[in-house]
Enzyme design. Structure first.
Site, PDB file in Angstrom:
ATOM      1  N   HIS A 413     -13.560  -1.182 -22.158  1.00  0.00           N
ATOM      2  CA  HIS A 413     -13.036  -0.159 -23.056  1.00  0.00           C
ATOM      3  C   HIS A 413     -12.560   1.078 -22.309  1.00  0.00           C
ATOM      4  CE1 HIS A 413     -13.490   3.447 -25.616  1.00  0.00           C
ATOM      5  NE2 HIS A 413     -12.807   2.703 -26.455  1.00  0.00           N
ATOM      6  N   ARG A 503       0.460  -8.425   7.239  1.00  0.00           N
ATOM      7  CA  ARG A 503      -0.514  -8.623   8.319  1.00  0.00           C
ATOM      8  C   ARG A 503      -1.671  -9.511   7.875  1.00  0.00           C
ATOM      9  NH1 ARG A 503       0.568  -2.966   8.333  1.00  0.00           N
ATOM     10  NH2 ARG A 503       1.516  -2.207  10.271  1.00  0.00           N
ATOM     11  N   ARG A 570       2.982 -12.319   9.444  1.00  0.00           N
ATOM     12  CA  ARG A 570       2.651 -12.430  10.869  1.00  0.00           C
ATOM     13  C   ARG A 570       1.294 -13.099  11.020  1.00  0.00           C
ATOM     14  NH1 ARG A 570       2.097  -6.943  14.139  1.00  0.00           N
ATOM     15  NH2 ARG A 570       0.018  -6.962  13.202  1.00  0.00           N
ATOM     16  N   GLU A 672       8.214  -7.460  21.125  1.00  0.00           N
ATOM     17  CA  GLU A 672       7.345  -6.321  21.433  1.00  0.00           C
ATOM     18  C   GLU A 672       6.896  -6.293  22.898  1.00  0.00           C
ATOM     19  OE1 GLU A 672       3.910  -6.671  18.886  1.00  0.00           O
ATOM     20  OE2 GLU A 672       3.796  -8.841  19.175  1.00  0.00           O
ATOM     21  N   SER A 694       7.714  -1.759  17.557  1.00  0.00           N
ATOM     22  CA  SER A 694       8.007  -0.603  18.407  1.00  0.00           C
ATOM     23  C   SER A 694       6.755  -0.047  19.094  1.00  0.00           C
ATOM     24  CB  SER A 694       8.694   0.498  17.597  1.00  0.00           C
ATOM     25  OG  SER A 694       7.912   0.875  16.484  1.00  0.00           O
TER      26      SER A 694
END
Length: 789
Positions: A413, A503, A570, A672, A694
């Protein structure tokens, strides 16, 4: 006009005759029963019966006069007048013709029952369950009523409940004239959910408004404890598009504690009893039952043409699922394309946590209310703190800046009313009434995901209004980095072209919390570790199933939220020190001097020590793509050092059923490591594209450890050496016709870097959700218009 109507003779055209709830039951019986929607039979008294009852006892003018003088914001006076009117109604007599009609109908219902008749006597108001108004929970329902004398008594109690305090206040606040609303009593055969299960199903996500999911809650026994917020239920999400294709598209399962259940009391009525440890450790519904319920919910939504709020019950005797009522969902379905984004800009001491409701933030002084008679103490702007709320609290809930309850789930509720009022609520915050002190200033945040937090004091927060239909065009695709499956539906409301980075390690760390090898070696573990793992993996067939299913659930939530746009998942990229922090992890992980450039990414997947664990990740991906049909999932391999290593990982993926191009599977690689950009042509021959990381590319190009504060000032994604490698990766991918995006932190932190990347021709920029709007507007303002969208 007759005083009694059987459900099967009703439709939504009879709303003014028998109210929204009873009209809807008839509508479903008439139009959806052949499609498999089951509704328990029964009959309803008509609005004319209610009005004749009032006239027969000279109550109409007496009630209207009492209500005309009432100030509903005076809680004490509201309680006094409401109780007085309810007493008049309950002590009045039913007109003889009405009583005879009810008796005849009950005898007919009883003669069709097998093994004795037990009924629910439910309220149905003529202004109830409209798309623009929710009267949910305002009038009474009585369960396990037996015998005609008790049915007659409880019908009068239902009539009296039209004058409950919260119902009177709601009508005033929403502009309904009291005399224009009548009540119908529904007398419905009880479903033996006291021996089975019950709950609520919404045909959208109640928090984000996401339309392609069905949200289901389930608990053992009758459903009243769930609605009251007295039990923490199981929760399920089912993906509608996959359901329509006949797939098993349960996106997520969450095991609730289900500490008690409501069952039949001796004789008649109901009582709450504790559940057994075995019941708490398993889901109240099987997967097959969840899908069956979802199918019925979807049929109901399709029939009504709008999102629906449905109460259901599973009969413990015949094993069937029944629909007890269905009404339009009235909060998210009315939301506009203007979104308000609440964001905590500071943090403070967390006092209590629970389930977040409302995606908003509120601050004020704590008002701990132990009993409804204390409600007058709540002042406008207070934070209402209670064990749980019921509909009697509604008149003061609208005054609160936020609501916190000890008990309850997302369909209790307190949660329903908070959403309708636009107030943040943290429900199921165990111990809140003891920890939070009366008069204490707190901030209640429901804007940080599934977990709601109550902070001490007033840490700074921000509110922004965004008109989504007025976002200007930009010359690149904006994707998102999404770590939390629980927030995916909400994030998908932002403008986007998909997910550039999902991820797996976030799911492993936050949802699973156990090292995969410990789950694989479960039988060989010490007893204390086995006991803790067994506790955490309750509800699943085995520890290994738990790991695979939780991975698949997390991926599925994100993939469904952003479909049909790409979602790039990934594979896990924990370092050895991070894996060691998982339960059981220290048994398996090496101690490395510099884990950042150690046993991680592709090297881990090639290791015999991690082969079984990596196979589980592959199985989860296949389950999402093949079983659930979410083919918008791409996969990404992180931290690949050499071309030879890239080839080896692709062979491992193939051996695990993931082959580039098969069933449209795209496999991309994180760019990377400097070698990835230097030998871009050779790597891109093997993959469908690059996604630039990066952070790692910067630290490895500049030979610095990004975890070290001693050299932190040298970390700069815009260094010329880094830009040289970025430009080489982008230009090579474009020349070869491969995907090229970036998912690293740089563009989220530095809009000028995002602009530079656009100028180099990058295909997509994947940003943290909190920087999407700012970066989007920055690029729209600064990018050359000639570049197009």
């Amino acid at each position: 006009m007759p005083y009694i109507r059987w459900f099967e003779t009703l439709s939504m055209k009879d709303l003014e005759v028998v109210g929204g709830k009873n009209a809807s039951l008839g509508e479903m019986m008439a139009h959806l029963s052949r499609a498999g929607v089951r509704v328990p039979g029964g009959f309803a008294t008509t609005a004319e019966a209610f009005r004749d009852f009032l006239r027969h006892n000279q109550l109409e003018e007496r009630i209207n006069q009492a209500l005309r003088k009432l100030n509903v914001d005076d809680v004490a006076e509201l309680a006094r007048v409401g109780a007085e009117i309810r007493g008049w109604v309950e002590n009045a007599e039913l007109p003889k013709a009405l009583e005879v009609a009810i008796v005849d109908a009950y005898i007919r219902l009883e003669s069709a029952a097998k093994g004795g008749l037990s009924v629910a006597v439910r309220s149905s108001a003529t202004a109830e369950d409209l798309p623009e108004a929710s009267f949910a929970g305002q009038q009474e329902t009585f369960l396990n009523v037996k015998g005609i004398e008790n049915v007659l008594l409880h019908i009068k109690k239902v009539f009296a409940s039209l004058y409950n305090d919260r119902a009177i206040a709601y009508r005033v606040h929403h502009g309904f004239a009291h005399e224009e609303v009548a009540l119908s009593a529904g007398v419905q055969r009880m479903v033996r959910s006291d021996l089975g299960a019950s709950g609520v199903a919404f045909t959208l996500d109640t928090e984000s408004g996401f339309r392609d999911a069905i949200f289901i809650t389930a608990t053992y026994g009758l459903g009243e404890l769930l609605v009251q917020g007295a039990v923490n239920p199981d929760e399920f999400y089912v993906y509608k598009p996959g359901l329509l294709e006949g797939r098993n598209t349960i996106l997520q399962r969450t095991l609730g504690s289900k500490m008690q259940k409501m069952v039949y009391a001796e004789g008649q009525g109901v009582e709450a009893v504790p559940t057994t440890p075995e019941e708490r450790g398993r889901f109240a519904l099987s997967d097959a039952e969840v899908l069956e319920l979802a199918r019925q919910a979807l049929l109901i939504e399709q029939h009504y043409g709008r999102p629906m709020d449905i109460e259901w019950a599973k009969d413990g005797l015949d094993g069937q699922i029944y629909i007890l009522q269905a009404r339009p969902e009235t909060v998210q379905s009315r939301s506009s394309r203007v979104i308000e984004r609440f964001e905590m800009k500071e943090r403070g001491e967390v006092l209590v946590t629970g389930r977040a409701v409302g995606q908003r933030i509120g601050a004020g002084r704590v008002r701990v209310i132990q009993h409804p008679r204390e409600m007058h103490r709540v002042e406008p702007g207070d934070v209402l703190v209670a064990d749980m709320t019921d509909p009697d609290w509604e008149p003061v809930m609208k005054r609160a800046a936020a609501i916190v309850t000890n008990r309850g789930g997302r369909t209790c509720h307190a949660a329903i009313v908070a959403r309708e009022l636009g107030i943040p609520a943290v429900v199921g915050a165990a111990g809140a009434t003891e920890v939070l002190e009366d008069g204490q200033v707190v901030t209640v945040s429901c804007a940080e995901g599934d977990v709601g937090r109550v902070y001490a004091g007033t840490p700074r927060f921000e509110v922004r209004r965004i008109e989504l239909d007025k976002m200007p065009p930009i010359p690149t695709k904006i994707m998102m980095n999404v770590a939390s499956p629980e927030r995916a539906f909400s994030f998908a409301n932002l403008p986007h072209a998909g997910v550039g980075l999902a991820r797996l390690e976030f799911i492993i760390n936050n949802t699973i919390g156990i090292h995969p090898q410990a789950l694989l070696d479960f039988e060989q573990l010490p007893e204390d570790l086995k006991a803790e793992i067994a506790r955490r993996t309750a509800g699943y067939k085995s520890p290994v199933d738990f790991y695979r299913e939780k991975l698949a659930e997390g991926i599925s939530m994100i993939a469904a939220a952003f479909a049909p746009h790409p979602v790039i998942v990934r594979f896990s990229d924990f370092k050895s020190n991070e894996y060691a922090h998982l339960l059981g992890g220290s048994r398996y992980e090496p101690r490395e001097e510099n884990p950042m450039i150690g046993f991680r990414g592709a090297s881990r997947y090639r290791s015999a020590a991690f082969a079984q664990a990596f196979a589980l990740e592959c199985q989860a991906i296949r389950q999402v793509r093949e079983e659930k049909g979410l083919r918008n999932v791409w996969v990404m391999v992180p931290f690949v050092r050499t071309v030879g290593e890239a080839k080896a990982v692709l062979e491992i993926l193939k051996a695990n059923g993931l082959e580039r191009g098969q069933d449209d599977l795209r496999i991309v690689m994180m760019c990377e490591v400097p070698s990835n950009a230097i030998l871009a042509e050779q790597f891109l021959e093997l993959f469908d594209g690059f996604s630039i990381g990066s952070n790692d590319l910067t630290q490895l190009t500049l030979a610095l450890d990004r975890d070290s504060g001693l050299v932190a000032e040298l970390f700069n994604e815009q260094d010329e050496a880094v830009k040289f490698l970025l430009e080489r990766a982008i230009s090579t991918a474009k020349r070869m016709g491969k995907y090229i995006g970036i998912c690293g932190q740089g563009p989220s932190d530095h809009p000028e870097l995002a602009l530079w990347l656009v100028e180099q021709g990058i295909e997509s920029i994947s940003l943290n959700p909190d920087s999407v709007l700012e970066t989007w507007l920055f690029l729209a303002e600064r990018s050359p218009a000639r570049m197009g969208n």
